[in-house]
Each structure stands twice: as C-alpha cells, then as structure tokens.
Scaffold this motif. Structure first.
Motif, PDB file in Angstrom:
ATOM      1  N   TYR A  45      -5.654   8.930  -2.936  1.00 13.90           N
ATOM      2  CA  TYR A  45      -4.748   7.856  -2.532  1.00 13.90           C
ATOM      3  C   TYR A  45      -4.891   7.543  -1.047  1.00 13.90           C
ATOM      4  N   LEU A  46      -4.986   8.592  -0.241  1.00  9.37           N
ATOM      5  CA  LEU A  46      -5.099   8.397   1.205  1.00  9.37           C
ATOM      6  C   LEU A  46      -6.411   7.713   1.562  1.00  9.37           C
ATOM      7  N   ALA A  47      -7.471   8.050   0.829  1.00 10.00           N
ATOM      8  CA  ALA A  47      -8.775   7.431   1.083  1.00 10.00           C
ATOM      9  C   ALA A  47      -8.753   5.937   0.782  1.00 10.00           C
ATOM     10  N   ASP A  48      -7.860   5.524  -0.120  1.00  8.00           N
ATOM     11  CA  ASP A  48      -7.723   4.108  -0.459  1.00  8.00           C
ATOM     12  C   ASP A  48      -6.763   3.376   0.471  1.00  8.00           C
ATOM     13  N   GLY A  49      -6.290   4.087   1.489  1.00  5.84           N
ATOM     14  CA  GLY A  49      -5.422   3.460   2.477  1.00  5.84           C
ATOM     15  C   GLY A  49      -3.948   3.418   2.112  1.00  5.84           C
ATOM     16  N   HIS A  50      -3.527   4.236   1.144  1.00  7.41           N
ATOM     17  CA  HIS A  50      -2.129   4.247   0.742  1.00  7.41           C
ATOM     18  C   HIS A  50      -1.269   5.084   1.698  1.00  7.41           C
ATOM     19  N   HIS A  51      -0.033   4.685   1.795  1.00 10.68           N
ATOM     20  CA  HIS A  51       0.982   5.456   2.516  1.00 10.68           C
ATOM     21  C   HIS A  51       1.912   6.046   1.464  1.00 10.68           C
ATOM     22  N   LEU A  52       2.177   7.352   1.513  1.00 10.43           N
ATOM     23  CA  LEU A  52       2.974   8.033   0.500  1.00 10.43           C
ATOM     24  C   LEU A  52       4.338   8.421   1.058  1.00 10.43           C
ATOM     25  N   ILE A  53       5.365   8.242   0.253  1.00 11.86           N
ATOM     26  CA  ILE A  53       6.712   8.675   0.616  1.00 11.86           C
ATOM     27  C   ILE A  53       7.208   9.653  -0.443  1.00 11.86           C
ATOM     28  N   PHE A  54       7.529  10.882  -0.013  1.00 10.16           N
ATOM     29  CA  PHE A  54       8.093  11.896  -0.896  1.00 10.16           C
ATOM     30  C   PHE A  54       9.603  11.920  -0.687  1.00 10.16           C
ATOM     31  N   PHE A  55      10.365  12.071  -1.764  1.00 11.11           N
ATOM     32  CA  PHE A  55      11.814  12.204  -1.628  1.00 11.11           C
ATOM     33  C   PHE A  55      12.371  12.932  -2.835  1.00 11.11           C
ATOM     34  N   GLY A  56      13.475  13.639  -2.630  1.00 11.33           N
ATOM     35  CA  GLY A  56      14.089  14.392  -3.710  1.00 11.33           C
ATOM     36  C   GLY A  56      14.181  15.869  -3.404  1.00 11.33           C
ATOM     37  N   SER A  57      14.798  16.624  -4.310  1.00  5.21           N
ATOM     38  CA  SER A  57      15.029  18.054  -4.097  1.00  5.21           C
ATOM     39  C   SER A  57      13.737  18.854  -3.966  1.00  5.21           C
ATOM     40  N   GLY A  58      12.642  18.319  -4.474  1.00  5.70           N
ATOM     41  CA  GLY A  58      11.369  19.021  -4.367  1.00  5.70           C
ATOM     42  C   GLY A  58      10.532  18.605  -3.178  1.00  5.70           C
ATOM     43  N   ALA A  59      10.970  17.591  -2.440  1.00  5.33           N
ATOM     44  CA  ALA A  59      10.146  17.038  -1.364  1.00  5.33           C
ATOM     45  C   ALA A  59      10.306  17.771  -0.045  1.00  5.33           C
ATOM     46  N   LYS A  71       0.825  -1.216   0.000  1.00  6.62           N
ATOM     47  CA  LYS A  71       0.000   0.000   0.000  1.00  6.62           C
ATOM     48  C   LYS A  71       0.859   1.265   0.000  1.00  6.62           C
ATOM     49  N   THR A  72       2.168   1.088  -0.170  1.00  3.37           N
ATOM     50  CA  THR A  72       3.072   2.243  -0.205  1.00  3.37           C
ATOM     51  C   THR A  72       3.242   2.745  -1.627  1.00  3.37           C
ATOM     52  N   LEU A  73       3.151   4.050  -1.797  1.00  6.48           N
ATOM     53  CA  LEU A  73       3.427   4.689  -3.084  1.00  6.48           C
ATOM     54  C   LEU A  73       4.595   5.646  -2.908  1.00  6.48           C
ATOM     55  N   LEU A  74       5.476   5.654  -3.866  1.00  8.88           N
ATOM     56  CA  LEU A  74       6.683   6.482  -3.790  1.00  8.88           C
ATOM     57  C   LEU A  74       6.635   7.586  -4.832  1.00  8.88           C
ATOM     58  N   LEU A  75       6.991   8.796  -4.390  1.00 10.27           N
ATOM     59  CA  LEU A  75       6.954   9.956  -5.276  1.00 10.27           C
ATOM     60  C   LEU A  75       8.301  10.667  -5.270  1.00 10.27           C
ATOM     61  N   PRO A  76       9.185  10.349  -6.218  1.00  6.25           N
ATOM     62  CA  PRO A  76      10.402  11.152  -6.372  1.00  6.25           C
ATOM     63  C   PRO A  76       9.999  12.546  -6.832  1.00  6.25           C
ATOM     64  N   MET A  77      10.605  13.572  -6.248  1.00  2.62           N
ATOM     65  CA  MET A  77      10.210  14.947  -6.563  1.00  2.62           C
ATOM     66  C   MET A  77      11.420  15.809  -6.856  1.00  2.62           C
ATOM     67  N   ILE A  78      11.329  16.573  -7.937  1.00  4.81           N
ATOM     68  CA  ILE A  78      12.342  17.558  -8.290  1.00  4.81           C
ATOM     69  C   ILE A  78      11.700  18.936  -8.185  1.00  4.81           C
ATOM     70  N   ASP A  79      12.372  19.840  -7.521  1.00  2.12           N
ATOM     71  CA  ASP A  79      11.815  21.164  -7.280  1.00  2.12           C
ATOM     72  C   ASP A  79      11.595  21.917  -8.585  1.00  2.12           C
ATOM     73  N   ALA A  80      10.393  22.450  -8.749  1.00  2.00           N
ATOM     74  CA  ALA A  80      10.080  23.286  -9.903  1.00  2.00           C
ATOM     75  C   ALA A  80       9.653  24.679  -9.436  1.00  2.00           C
ATOM     76  N   ARG A  81      10.044  25.023  -8.218  1.00  2.00           N
ATOM     77  CA  ARG A  81       9.799  26.326  -7.590  1.00  2.00           C
ATOM     78  C   ARG A  81       8.380  26.451  -7.041  1.00  2.00           C
ATOM     79  N   ARG A  82       8.271  27.277  -6.013  1.00  2.00           N
ATOM     80  CA  ARG A  82       7.034  27.488  -5.273  1.00  2.00           C
ATOM     81  C   ARG A  82       6.448  26.141  -4.853  1.00  2.00           C
ATOM     82  N   GLN A  83       5.181  25.911  -5.107  1.00  3.30           N
ATOM     83  CA  GLN A  83       4.534  24.660  -4.688  1.00  3.30           C
ATOM     84  C   GLN A  83       4.536  23.598  -5.783  1.00  3.30           C
TER      85      GLN A  83
END
Length: 236
Positions: free
Chosen positions: A158-172, A116-128
């Motif tokens: 995703y949260l309503a479906d019971g997922h756990h999210l992990i953010f990582f990277g320069s944008g996280a 139930k884990t989802l992973l989100l690599p993130m690169i900063d694109a400024r602001r939000q």
C-alpha cells in the motif's frame, strides 16, 4: 410513519456501551468508564438509558447489537442480552459488523482524507494481532474483515502505491511506537467502539428489513475460542 426507536448494544471491545436512537439519530448514550464491565453493567446501562430518554421497553422498535469480531465473552453477553429483549418484546434484532460501525463513527468525526487514504479500524486480538479491514474514505472495502498479525512490512504494498494509512480502534494504539517514524502511517490514539456508531447503520437496516433470526443467530467470532490451561506453579 411513527418514529423508530432502536436500542444499540456494544460489547465487542473492553468498553461496554449502549445508545438509543430515534430515526437513526442518537438521543443518548452511556459508555462504561472501566474496562470489562459488560456482565455487571449492561442491564443497568439499558435501564438508565431508558430513564434518561423518558422511554420504556415497549417504545423500542428493534434492538441492534455489535456482532463482532471482538471479545468472545463480550460478544456473547451483548448478543444474549439483545436476544432476550427481542424475544420478550417481540421486536426484530439487527446485527452490525463492529468494524463497519467503527468506520462510520470515525468518519463522523470529519477527518480530512484524500483519495489515497486507507482506513483500518482495529480491534485488539492480543500480542501483534488485530481484527481489521481496509476501507477507502468513501467506504469501499478493499480488504474484508480478517485477523491480521501486524509486522513492520505488512503494509509495504500500500505504501509503495502512495497510500496514506490511518489506524484506529482498541487494537491500533499498540502500534503507535512501531510506526511513529513512518509519515505515511497515522495512529489515531484513544478511539474505541461505541454503541452510537451503530445508530445510523441500524436504522438503514431497519428500513430495509435486514433482520436476524433471533433463534439461530450467533456472534461473528472470526476465530475459535481458545481455552488455555493455567501454568503450573514451580512450587507445586
């Protein structure tokens, strides 16, 4: 079969790094200690990398480069360097999606993830805004690479479906405070893209003959480069 040496270049984020791998296994890596050193340090890093591994340019079988998404200027510097080396040495060029490589690098750290884990690599694109994609722990892409403006309710489905999210990277990192009270969202602080994250992926592509056309290849900017005029001083 002779050993395959691949030089990997990572310039998609503020950190500049290079690595050298033998048959997909990293031999050595150099990571810049300061942000935005790409133009001044990339060539020096490559020279130092070869010296550290006692290899020469002629030992290289291919050059891999992080193709984006990411910094417009950084990507152009990295891709230009990769093209120049491939032209001069007459060797193939391999391009890797920066987010794919980040995912591999993160998972290589052996995080404990459930189905139930989802992973989100993130690169900063400024602001939000970030460049990201959504993957399962097994590497299945749920949402492909895109630019995303992150607000408080953007991941509610995703949260309503019971997922756990992990953010990582320069944008996280910038979302740590925003989601710190949400137990279903984890921000892995201080993680950034590194050249060595491409090493195994580049070797797989080399074996498959998945090469780029050096003459026509362009970085994966995802968004057009925006030129903004400087603000006029109120004193003028």
């Amino acid at each position: 079969m002779s050993d395959i040496y691949i030089l990997s270049i990572e310039t998609a984020t503020p950190l500049c790094s290079v690595s050298l791998a033998k048959n997909g296994v990293t031999l050595h890596e150099i990571v810049g200690e300061e942000a935005n050193m790409h133009a001044s340090s990339l060539t020096l890093f490559i020279e130092s990398l070869l010296q550290e591994t006692s290899l020469t340019m002629n030992d290289l079988s291919a050059v891999a480069v992080s193709k984006g998404p990411g910094s417009y200027t950084g990507l152009r510097i990295g891709v230009s360097a990769a093209k120049g080396l491939c032209y001069a040495l007459d060797i193939p060029m391999i391009a890797n999606n920066t987010l794919d490589a980040m995912y591999r690098g993160f998972m290589a750290g052996s995080p404990q993830v459930s189905d139930k884990t989802l992973l989100l690599p993130m690169i900063d694109a400024r602001r939000q805004e970030v460049y990201t994609q959504v993957l399962t722990g097994e590497g299945q892409i749920i949402e492909s690479t895109k630019a995303l403006i992150v607000d408080a309710g953007i991941f509610d489905s995703y949260l309503a479906d019971g997922h756990h999210l992990i953010f990582f990277g320069s944008g996280a990192d910038k979302f740590d405070e925003q989601f710190k009270e949400n137990a279903s969202i984890q921000v892995a602080l201080g993680f950034d893209a590194k050249a060595s994250f491409q090493d195994a992926l580049a070797y797989e592509k080399f074996q498959a003959g998945d090469f780029e056309d050096v003459a026509y290849f362009e970085p994966y900017y995802l968004k057009d480069f925006m030129v903004t005029a400087p603000k006029k001083s109120p004193l003028l």
